[in-house]
Design an enzyme around this catalytic site. Structure first.
Site, short mmCIF file in Angstrom:
data_model
loop_
_atom_site.label_atom_id
_atom_site.label_comp_id
_atom_site.label_asym_id
_atom_site.label_seq_id
_atom_site.Cartn_x
_atom_site.Cartn_y
_atom_site.Cartn_z
N LYS A 186 0.80 -1.05 0.06
CA LYS A 186 -0.04 0.03 -0.03
C LYS A 186 0.63 1.44 0.04
O LYS A 186 0.72 2.19 -0.71
CB LYS A 186 -1.14 0.09 1.26
CG LYS A 186 -1.87 1.13 1.03
CD LYS A 186 -2.54 1.63 2.53
CE LYS A 186 -1.47 2.54 3.07
NZ LYS A 186 -1.99 3.03 4.57
N ASP A 197 -6.37 1.03 1.06
CA ASP A 197 -6.45 1.35 2.68
C ASP A 197 -7.72 0.67 3.16
O ASP A 197 -8.72 0.24 2.66
CB ASP A 197 -6.03 2.73 2.92
CG ASP A 197 -7.24 3.71 2.57
OD1 ASP A 197 -8.16 3.33 1.90
OD2 ASP A 197 -7.24 4.85 2.86
#
Length: 208
Positions: free
Chosen positions: A118, A136
């Site tokens: 991420k 997220d």
């Protein structure tokens, strides 16, 4: 018009100016801010980096700090022991192996301490404008609720979203889904009655 196309257009209408809300002036600042953002709000991170970056806005400068000195500057963000350790280790690697520059490939980014998929995607997308779709908690939740993915991992959700949306829209859709998760599709007490997407939302139509 497909459900996915309709959702995309509605997100465009709801959040035409959605963008990264972490404050940064260079790739290194974004990398550090993203590491700090784990289990911490962007607002809190921006408060921390406001006092951190004026003096320590490069790998070379950050690497001069001791862990105790860095902790004193980032303590407000939580997980400060592991974050400070990773930030200093990453800064030293960038200084010694990358001439102080943040690499622009996923493999090199993910080899840095404290940098997972991420975080790498956030840096690629926002610092280098390379198409990526960071997932997220907001993106994961919104994707599940409105039926864009049923993936059980962020990686699977990312794969599904990248298949649904054109590559040149990945960065924009990522930001729009974050805004939607923060403003309407909240983790607790989502504002379904105010949400224009409710007519397409599995979560709403199935009675939550």
């Amino acid at each position: 018009m497909s459900k996915f196309t309709t959702i995309s257009l509605m997100l465009d209408e709801l959040y035409p100016n959605a963008q990264c809300e972490l404050n940064f002036h260079n790739p290194f600042e974004l990398l550090i801010a993203t590491i700090l953002s784990a289990q911490c709000t962007d607002k809190r991170v921006n408060e921390i980096t406001k006092r951190l970056f004026p003096k320590y806005n490069s790998a070379e400068k950050m690497a001069t700090l001791t862990q105790e000195e860095l902790i004193s500057l980032i303590r407000d963000c939580g997980l400060f022991n592991s974050k400070s350790k990773n930030i200093l280790a990453t800064s030293k690697i960038l200084r010694d192996s990358f001439n102080g520059q943040v690499p622009s490939t996923r493999k090199e980014l993910e080899n840095l301490p404290g940098v997972g998929r991420k975080t790498a995607n956030v840096v690629l997308a926002n610092a280098f404008h390379i198409p990526a779709f960071p997932v997220d908690t907001h993106v994961f939740r919104v994707a599940h609720r409105i039926g864009l993915s049923q993936g059980k991992t962020p990686e699977k959700v990312e794969t599904d979203l990248c298949e649904i949306f054109p590559k040149d829209q990945w960065i924009k859709k990522h930001h729009q889904m974050i805004f939607h998760g923060r403003n309407l599709c909240k983790a607790r007490n989502p504002l379904c009655e105010k949400c224009p997407l409710q007519v397409l939302c599995n979560y709403f139509l199935e009675g939550k």
